[in-house]
Design an enzyme around this catalytic site. Structure first.
Site, short mmCIF file in Angstrom:
data_model
loop_
_atom_site.label_atom_id
_atom_site.label_comp_id
_atom_site.label_asym_id
_atom_site.label_seq_id
_atom_site.Cartn_x
_atom_site.Cartn_y
_atom_site.Cartn_z
CB CYS A 1 -0.87 0.03 1.24
SG CYS A 1 -1.98 -1.37 1.30
CD GLU B 1 -2.08 -7.91 -2.59
OE1 GLU B 1 -1.38 -8.72 -1.95
OE2 GLU B 1 -2.28 -6.75 -2.19
CE1 TYR C 1 -3.04 -10.00 0.42
CE2 TYR C 1 -5.06 -8.69 0.43
CZ TYR C 1 -3.82 -8.99 0.97
OH TYR C 1 -3.37 -8.29 2.06
N GLY C 2 -4.98 -13.93 -0.44
CA GLY C 2 -5.60 -14.59 0.71
C GLY C 2 -4.80 -14.37 1.98
CG HIS D 1 -1.44 -9.10 4.77
ND1 HIS D 1 -1.04 -8.71 3.51
CD2 HIS D 1 -0.30 -9.51 5.39
CE1 HIS D 1 0.27 -8.87 3.39
NE2 HIS D 1 0.74 -9.35 4.52
NE ARG E 1 1.62 -10.29 -0.23
CZ ARG E 1 1.77 -8.99 0.00
NH1 ARG E 1 0.77 -8.17 -0.22
NH2 ARG E 1 2.91 -8.52 0.45
CG ASP F 1 3.90 -9.94 6.27
OD1 ASP F 1 4.90 -10.61 6.58
OD2 ASP F 1 3.10 -10.29 5.39
NE ARG G 1 12.07 -4.25 9.71
CZ ARG G 1 12.94 -4.68 10.64
NH1 ARG G 1 14.21 -4.43 10.53
NH2 ARG G 1 12.49 -5.36 11.68
CB ALA H 1 6.80 -3.85 1.19
NE ARG H 2 8.62 -3.04 6.77
CZ ARG H 2 8.73 -3.52 8.02
NH1 ARG H 2 8.66 -2.70 9.05
NH2 ARG H 2 8.87 -4.81 8.21
CB CYS I 1 10.85 4.21 11.29
SG CYS I 1 10.72 4.85 9.59
CG MET J 1 29.65 26.77 12.56
SD MET J 1 31.34 27.30 12.25
CE MET J 1 31.13 28.28 10.75
P1 ADP Z 1 17.37 17.89 12.42
O1 ADP Z 1 16.45 16.79 12.86
O2 ADP Z 1 16.63 19.08 11.96
O3 ADP Z 1 18.39 17.44 11.44
P2 ADP Z 1 19.08 17.57 14.79
O4 ADP Z 1 18.72 18.09 16.12
O5 ADP Z 1 19.06 16.13 14.55
O6 ADP Z 1 18.17 18.37 13.74
O7 ADP Z 1 20.51 18.05 14.42
C1 ADP Z 1 20.96 19.34 14.65
C2 ADP Z 1 22.47 19.30 14.69
O8 ADP Z 1 22.97 20.63 14.64
C3 ADP Z 1 23.02 18.70 15.99
O9 ADP Z 1 23.94 17.69 15.68
C4 ADP Z 1 23.71 19.89 16.68
O10 ADP Z 1 24.86 19.50 17.41
C5 ADP Z 1 24.08 20.78 15.51
N1 ADP Z 1 24.19 22.19 15.84
C6 ADP Z 1 23.30 22.95 16.53
N2 ADP Z 1 23.73 24.22 16.62
C7 ADP Z 1 24.92 24.29 15.96
C8 ADP Z 1 25.85 25.34 15.69
N3 ADP Z 1 25.62 26.56 16.10
N4 ADP Z 1 26.96 25.03 14.98
C9 ADP Z 1 27.17 23.78 14.52
N5 ADP Z 1 26.33 22.77 14.76
C10 ADP Z 1 25.21 23.00 15.47
FE1 SF4 Z 2 9.34 2.54 5.82
FE2 SF4 Z 2 10.99 3.64 7.60
FE3 SF4 Z 2 11.83 1.66 6.08
FE4 SF4 Z 2 11.36 4.00 4.98
S1 SF4 Z 2 12.91 3.56 6.48
S2 SF4 Z 2 10.74 2.04 4.18
S3 SF4 Z 2 9.65 4.71 6.19
S4 SF4 Z 2 10.20 1.54 7.57
#
Ligand code: ADP
Ligand code: SF4
Length: 691
Positions: free
Chosen positions: A36, A109, A177-178, A180, A231, A271, A303, A325-326, A352, A468
């Site tokens: 799906c 299917e 289909y048979g 799920h 299936r 599944d 998977r 699938a995934r 996920c 930064m």
């Molecule tokens: P997203 O899910 O949006 O990618 P995350 O929280 O997973 O965000 O990642 C943000 C990243 O940015 C983290 O690894 C953090 O350490 C880094 N980060 C945050 N502020 C700064 C900065 N000022 N300079 C460099 N890296 C930064």
């Molecule tokens: Fe699905 Fe997550 Fe795998 Fe992508 S990574 S196929 S969203 S289970």
């Protein structure tokens, strides 16, 4: 004369052997089983483009999702394909043609959902083996009617009509289909639903009669023009359901009828288990040994992302074709990457089930690992290709979480000079942190794939341990900046129930997920988790704390912990795991005051208040974007110090990992592009033609 040593087969050559399925021969053993996608009848061109890319990526067979054969098989509100009459054929043909253009065999299917179809759109009476409420996927207040002989004859005719139309639309493999729990065939096979006393009920031979008839009808109708696949549920995993004994009996009787067996579990949930709850190849224990009951090829899923695991499935005689699938969603080019020895560039599925959430929320499919999934047609994105750069601009990406990593990777593939700058030593941001939590190790693949891809791009330079400031960025000299600095978990209780901070007494011990990520654990013995996020993290945090030896309770305003994970098929397993870990679940309540040594919780329906003792509270509530840097840089841009600044991922608006990856990809796609005004719809749509 010296004898030549025998040629040594490359380790994965076996995966590229052809397999005969009825009148066709596959080019390899990679088989995209029906899945799906939330596009269905609403977005057929989008689906066609998505399936085509999988064929292009090396999947020798690419199938549709379930295709409802009749208006009595209507599973609205879910959006699947339909083959109700000839009006549906142009859409189905477009999909088959696209798969062929990609170089694959096209499978369809055909499904009659039987008593699983509440028929909310068609308002037809649901049909089942007996008079029972519609199930298993819905609790709609409707009952199925026990099918008469006439109903069975009708069903067989509808199925034949659908087979005929499938061939007309160009499909090479037609399914009966048979599996799920989504199919009348499954309901008739299962003693759980079938308590008939006529020749369609009772003994296994009787319970498989409908399956036999549909297979015979389909073979006759196909007449060698298309292969016939079946299936089938191999284990229902529920008391009174289809068992190993049943499926062995079915294979002994009908094993040689179809051209292919596609083994599946008794529910989609069974599944598509997430990586938190099941390993790669979880189905093996149910599927192993069935292949020897038929000479026809068999396909199954698990998977599978590891080529070694795939080879083992073949060599151990468990499967002939590696179904996916995934893994095919996360990496449509997985087969070609194995063929070409580019294993480090496989975007391994992280398990996920965000893809599943697309279908379950009636939205086009999306994927955490593959941001182009679902965007192939409407935005023109491709999992492997992206438009070459449009200028010699240099781009600085701040933050190497999922958003920053994907933006840097995709801009790098486009050919730009990119600097990816991360405050910490480790890349990965939230995925690196969360992958250390119980059950979430596969999350790390989001970072691993991107790090490997970036390592192959000489034009992308990565700087670690480099927090930064705006001044640092100006000094760096790149004129374009993407700010991917992520978000911070709040600890003041603000989320959905409270949109302003909770009363928290001075001296109360309150922590958030960021404290746990940093290795700070609560002091004391009893911890209360307040979850007003409702996705996985609250439940995972409770599990983590319980494993650390705390006495844990979790409070949620919903009636189940991690309620949104009903969209990822995890909600039931999460409740069970919490119970097994001794976590007390306090549902339908919100924390309304935090004191020293305890909290006040309020019943969300009746307003009744009670006190609960605890040494510490962990809030899993809302997040705040880390946007200070963005705001400062945007100010500098307005003064002409920078050419462009864009906030992406959680730094722009906290959401899922999938959303962050997607946002990074979008920024890379749109960089240097002539964008329409934001008054326009930002993607292509397929609008219904008026009758
Ligand atoms: P997203 O899910 O949006 O990618 P995350 O929280 O997973 O965000 O990642 C943000 C990243 O940015 C983290 O690894 C953090 O350490 C880094 N980060 C945050 N502020 C700064 C900065 N000022 N300079 C460099 N890296 C930064
Ligand atoms: Fe699905 Fe997550 Fe795998 Fe992508 S990574 S196929 S969203 S289970």
């Amino acid at each position: 004369m010296t004898e030549q040593p025998p040629a040594v087969a490359a380790p994965y050559d076996i995966l590229f052997e052809p397999v005969k399925i009825g009148p066709f021969t596959t080019k390899n053993r990679f088989y995209q089983v029906p899945h799906c996608n939330g596009m269905g009848y609403r977005d057929p061109s989008a689906q066609a483009a998505m399936r085509k890319i999988k064929a292009e990526g090396g999947w020798s067979v690419v199938c549709t999702e379930q295709v409802e054969i009749h208006a009595t098989s209507d599973i609205a509100p879910f959006i699947e394909l339909r083959i109700w009459d000839d009006q549906d054929l142009p859409a189905l043909k477009r999909i088959a043609d696209a798969i062929h253009e990609g170089g694959g065999l096209a499978g369809i299917e055909l499904a009659h959902n039987g008593m699983n179809a509440p028929n909310q759109l068609s308002r037809e009476t649901p049909l089942g083996p007996g008079h029972l409420p519609v199930a298993p996927d819905t609790i709609a207040p409707v009952q199925a009617r026990a099918m008469t002989k006439q109903d069975i004859a009708d069903l067989r005719r509808w199925h034949r009509n659908a087979v005929r139309r499938s061939i007309e639309a160009g499909y090479d493999i037609v399914y009966v289909y048979g599996a799920h729990g989504y199919s009348g065939v499954h309901h008739f096979l299962s003693r759980r639903y079938n308590q008939r006393t006529d020749e369609y009920g009772g003994s296994l031979l009787n319970r498989m009669r409908l399956l036999r008839e549909l297979l015979e009808d389909t073979l006759e109708e196909c007449a060698g023009r298309a292969a016939v696949a079946c299936r089938i549920t191999v284990e229902e995993e529920i008391a009174g359901g289809i068992t190993r004994e049943d499926i062995e009996g079915v294979l002994r009787e009908l094993g040689e009828l179809p051209d292919l067996w596609d083994f599946a579990m008794g529910s989609w949930e069974g599944d598509s288990v997430t990586s938190r709850f099941g390993p790669e190849g979880r189905q093996e224990e149910f599927v192993a040994g069935l292949k020897k009951l038929t000479t026809k090829p068999v396909v199954g899923v698990g998977r599978f992302t590891s080529p070694d695991a795939m080879v083992r499935q073949i060599k151990a005689g468990i499967l002939d074709l590696i179904g996916a699938a995934r893994p095919s969603i996360a990496d449509p080019f997985l087969p070609n990457k194995i063929r070409d020895g580019r294993l480090n560039l496989i975007r391994e599925c992280i398990g996920c089930n965000i893809c599943v959430s697309g279908d379950l929320t009636m939205s086009p499919i999306r994927c955490t690992q593959n941001p182009s999934m679902g965007e192939e047609w409407r935005r023109g994105w491709h999992p492997e290709r992206i438009r070459a750069k449009g200028s010699d601009s240099q781009v600085l990406v701040v933050g190497a979480g999922p958003a920053g990593l994907e933006a840097a990777r995709a801009l790098g593939v486009r050919g730009y000079d990119v600097a990816l700058i991360e405050a910490r030593r480790e890349l990965g941001g939230r995925v690196r942190q969360e992958s250390r939590l119980p059950g979430l190790s596969a999350w790390g693949r989001v970072q691993e794939y991107r790090e490997a891809a970036i390592a192959e791009l000489p034009n992308v330079e990565v700087f670690r341990e480099s927090p930064m400031t705006a001044a640092d960025i100006i000094e760096f000299g790149f004129q374009h900046v993407l700010v991917a600095t992520g978000a911070t978990w709040r600890t003041d209780g603000v989320a959905r129930f409270h949109t302003t901070p909770l009363p928290i007494a001075e001296g109360a011990q309150v922590l958030g997920p960021d404290d746990l990520f940093a290795g700070r654990l609560p002091e004391g013995k009893t911890v209360l988790v307040y979850d007003d996020d409702h996705y996985y993290l609250g439940g995972v945090v409770a599990e983590l704390l319980a494993q650390q030896g705390y006495e844990v309770s979790i409070v949620t305003s919903q009636s189940q912990v991690s309620a949104w994970t009903n969209n990822t098929f995890e909600v039931n397993r999460i409740q069970r795991r919490l119970i097994e870990n001794g976590v007390t679940r306090i549902t339908d309540h919100a924390v309304t005051r935090v004191g020293v040594g305890g909290v006040e919780v309020t019943d969300v329906y009746a307003g009744a208040v009670r006190e609960i003792d605890c040494d510490a509270v962990v809030m899993v509530t809302a997040r705040l974007p880390r946007e200070e840097l963005y705001l400062e840089l945007e100010g500098l841009r307005a003064q002409g110090e920078l050419r462009s600044v864009r906030g992406i991922g959680d730094a722009w608006a906290p959401a899922t990992i999938a959303a962050a990856v997607w946002s990074g990809r979008r920024a890379a796609e749109e960089f240097d592009a002539e964008l329409p005004s934001n008054d326009e719809v930002p993607f292509r749509r397929e609008v219904t033609q008026l009758a």
